[in-house]
Scaffold this active site. Structure first.
Site, PDB file in Angstrom:
ATOM      1  N   GLY A 182       0.859  -1.195   0.000  1.00  0.00           N
ATOM      2  CA  GLY A 182       0.000   0.000   0.000  1.00  0.00           C
ATOM      3  C   GLY A 182       0.888   1.235   0.000  1.00  0.00           C
ATOM      4  O   GLY A 182       0.551   2.260   0.580  1.00  0.00           O
ATOM      5  N   GLN A 184      -1.980   7.159   1.299  1.00  0.00           N
ATOM      6  CA  GLN A 184      -1.688   8.359   2.093  1.00  0.00           C
ATOM      7  C   GLN A 184      -0.559   8.127   3.100  1.00  0.00           C
ATOM      8  O   GLN A 184       0.354   8.935   3.218  1.00  0.00           O
ATOM      9  CB  GLN A 184      -2.957   8.808   2.845  1.00  0.00           C
ATOM     10  CG  GLN A 184      -2.779  10.130   3.579  1.00  0.00           C
ATOM     11  CD  GLN A 184      -3.860  10.405   4.623  1.00  0.00           C
ATOM     12  OE1 GLN A 184      -4.638   9.533   4.989  1.00  0.00           O
ATOM     13  NE2 GLN A 184      -3.906  11.629   5.108  1.00  0.00           N
ATOM     14  N   ASP A 227       2.350  -2.084  -4.352  1.00  0.00           N
ATOM     15  CA  ASP A 227       0.988  -1.543  -4.464  1.00  0.00           C
ATOM     16  C   ASP A 227       0.346  -2.166  -5.691  1.00  0.00           C
ATOM     17  O   ASP A 227       1.008  -2.846  -6.485  1.00  0.00           O
ATOM     18  CB  ASP A 227       1.009  -0.004  -4.548  1.00  0.00           C
ATOM     19  CG  ASP A 227      -0.237   0.612  -3.925  1.00  0.00           C
ATOM     20  OD1 ASP A 227      -1.343   0.176  -4.286  1.00  0.00           O
ATOM     21  OD2 ASP A 227      -0.106   1.495  -3.066  1.00  0.00           O
ATOM     22  N   ILE A 228      -0.938  -1.884  -5.859  1.00  0.00           N
ATOM     23  CA  ILE A 228      -1.707  -2.508  -6.928  1.00  0.00           C
ATOM     24  C   ILE A 228      -1.384  -1.885  -8.303  1.00  0.00           C
ATOM     25  O   ILE A 228      -1.629  -2.487  -9.336  1.00  0.00           O
ATOM     26  CB  ILE A 228      -3.219  -2.390  -6.584  1.00  0.00           C
ATOM     27  CG1 ILE A 228      -4.090  -3.320  -7.418  1.00  0.00           C
ATOM     28  CG2 ILE A 228      -3.720  -0.967  -6.648  1.00  0.00           C
ATOM     29  CD1 ILE A 228      -4.257  -4.665  -6.795  1.00  0.00           C
ATOM     30  N   TYR A 234     -15.688  -0.535   7.855  1.00  0.00           N
ATOM     31  CA  TYR A 234     -14.252  -0.278   8.088  1.00  0.00           C
ATOM     32  C   TYR A 234     -13.910  -0.519   9.558  1.00  0.00           C
ATOM     33  O   TYR A 234     -12.928  -1.207   9.880  1.00  0.00           O
ATOM     34  CB  TYR A 234     -13.964   1.167   7.679  1.00  0.00           C
ATOM     35  CG  TYR A 234     -12.583   1.670   7.968  1.00  0.00           C
ATOM     36  CD1 TYR A 234     -11.481   1.195   7.272  1.00  0.00           C
ATOM     37  CD2 TYR A 234     -12.374   2.671   8.922  1.00  0.00           C
ATOM     38  CE1 TYR A 234     -10.209   1.693   7.523  1.00  0.00           C
ATOM     39  CE2 TYR A 234     -11.110   3.178   9.175  1.00  0.00           C
ATOM     40  CZ  TYR A 234     -10.034   2.682   8.474  1.00  0.00           C
ATOM     41  OH  TYR A 234      -8.788   3.187   8.726  1.00  0.00           O
ATOM     42  N   LYS A 265     -11.505  -3.275  11.369  1.00  0.00           N
ATOM     43  CA  LYS A 265     -10.372  -2.899  12.221  1.00  0.00           C
ATOM     44  C   LYS A 265     -10.453  -3.627  13.568  1.00  0.00           C
ATOM     45  O   LYS A 265      -9.435  -4.111  14.076  1.00  0.00           O
ATOM     46  CB  LYS A 265     -10.319  -1.382  12.434  1.00  0.00           C
ATOM     47  CG  LYS A 265      -9.898  -0.611  11.195  1.00  0.00           C
ATOM     48  CD  LYS A 265      -8.488  -0.987  10.756  1.00  0.00           C
ATOM     49  CE  LYS A 265      -8.012  -0.244   9.525  1.00  0.00           C
ATOM     50  NZ  LYS A 265      -6.775  -0.796   8.970  1.00  0.00           N
TER      51      LYS A 265
HETATM   52  N1  SER Z   1      -8.950   8.424   8.803  1.00  0.00           N
HETATM   53  C1  SER Z   1      -9.751   7.241   8.724  1.00  0.00           C
HETATM   54  C2  SER Z   1     -11.013   7.489   8.038  1.00  0.00           C
HETATM   55  O1  SER Z   1     -11.506   8.581   8.123  1.00  0.00           O
HETATM   56  C3  SER Z   1     -10.031   6.717  10.094  1.00  0.00           C
HETATM   57  O2  SER Z   1      -9.093   5.745  10.370  1.00  0.00           O
HETATM   58  O3  SER Z   1     -11.552   6.598   7.449  1.00  0.00           O
END
Ligand code: SER
Length: 317
Positions: free
Chosen positions: A11, A15, A37-38, A144, A148
């Site tokens: 990755g 960012q 990375d991809i 997400y 996590k």
């Molecule tokens: N910065 C991330 C998001 O906004 C949170 O881990 O998805």
């Protein structure tokens, strides 16, 4: 300079990846940090150092990469973030979970040290929102966040069961000027600087009093490297460490920007990301990270804002 360390950053065009690769190459030497990375190799400048096109879901290719480069440490950063994840929940789950499990399996076999990022999104609406403790209620409501929290459990499981040396941080919203954020809820705190310098105004997709934990990218990269370089006996948490930078609302950020750009105006048009932000903490207690491996921030809000304005001004002029 250490020559027996060889790092793989998966990755590396994202960012965090872009900035982490730069910092690791300064430390370990360009050839000792492999970016993956991809994107096709042709689209990445070869001057930057070794690069491999890799899909983290392709377990065989991942294995070959780890083996070919004899890596001693891996940073698995490939993921869909919160806002993008909500648009494609099944793919977010697949990428975030299988990507982690593929690399955990290889860490078990090849015994490299592994970093995988968790997030404030692992918390949820029932979590105590202020000074959120290290160990607390976690009922995330985004795909997400669910990935996590599950990922944190898997990391601890692989440490307990197989002795995998895996380390993780619950990153707050990350604010940097070298790379663009992609698909997160905290991205407004980066976008605002570009709009401020280009148009002297910004429309925030979060409401004015939405307080979230945030951090300058320099601090996040330093925390990551410090965690990875700490002696294993100092790492008491194998799920993920709370990590706090600063906390602010869009209104407070705008006020700090106005100190530099007096005419700057902010307006608010909350969208679906507001619901995600409302489910996350306002501020984080990171005393466990401080006690265990000596974490300290270096960018309070005024320094963060002046650095961002200075650096982004160079890009937009
Ligand atoms: N910065 C991330 C998001 O906004 C949170 O881990 O998805």
């Amino acid at each position: 300079m250490s020559t027996n360390r060889k790092a793989l950053v998966i990755g590396c065009r994202g960012q965090i990846g872009i900035e982490l690769v730069m910092a690791l190459r300064t430390k370990l030497g360009q050839d000792n940090v492999i970016g993956a990375d991809i994107q096709p190799a042709e689209s990445v400048s070869s001057e930057d150092g070794p690069y491999v096109q890799l899909n983290v879901l392709d377990a065989e290719a991942l294995r070959a990469c780890v083996q070919d480069h004899a890596v001693t440490e891996v940073y698995q950063l490939a993921a869909l973030l919160s806002a993008t994840g909500e648009k494609n929940p099944m793919y977010a789950w697949k990428l975030n979970m299988e990507g982690l499990l593929n690399i955990l399996e290889l860490a078990k076999e090849f015994k490299f040290r592994l970093f995988w990022p968790s997030s404030i999104a692992a918390f949820g609406p029932t979590t105590p929102a202020d000074q959120t403790p290290q160990t607390t209620i976690m009922e995330p409501s985004s795909v997400y966040g669910i990935s996590k929290l599950a990922g944190e459990r898997w990391c601890e499981y692989y440490f307990m069961k197989y002795g995998v040396d895996v380390r993780s941080l619950r990153y707050p919203g990350l604010i940097g000027h070298r790379s663009a954020p992609g698909g997160g809820t905290t991205d407004y705190a980066v976008d605002i600087f570009y709009s401020a310098l280009k148009e002297n105004k910004y429309t925030s997709f979060l409401s004015e009093n939405t307080e979230l934990p945030m951090m300058m990218m320099e601090d996040a990269i330093r925390a990551t490297i410090q965690l990875m370089e700490s002696d294993a006996e100092k790492i008491k948490i194998r799920s993920a460490y709370n990590l706090a930078g600063i906390s602010f609302t869009p209104k407070q950020l705008a006020e700090e920007i106005q100190k530099h750009l007096p005419g700057f105006e902010i307006s608010y048009a909350p969208d679906f990301r507001q619901g995600l932000a409302d489910s996350w903490p306002n501020s984080i207690d990171d005393s466990t990270a401080k006690n265990d491996w000596g974490w300290e921030i270096e960018y309070p809000m005024p320094r963060l804002v002046s650095t961002m304005l200075e650096e982004i001004a160079k890009k937009v002029s």
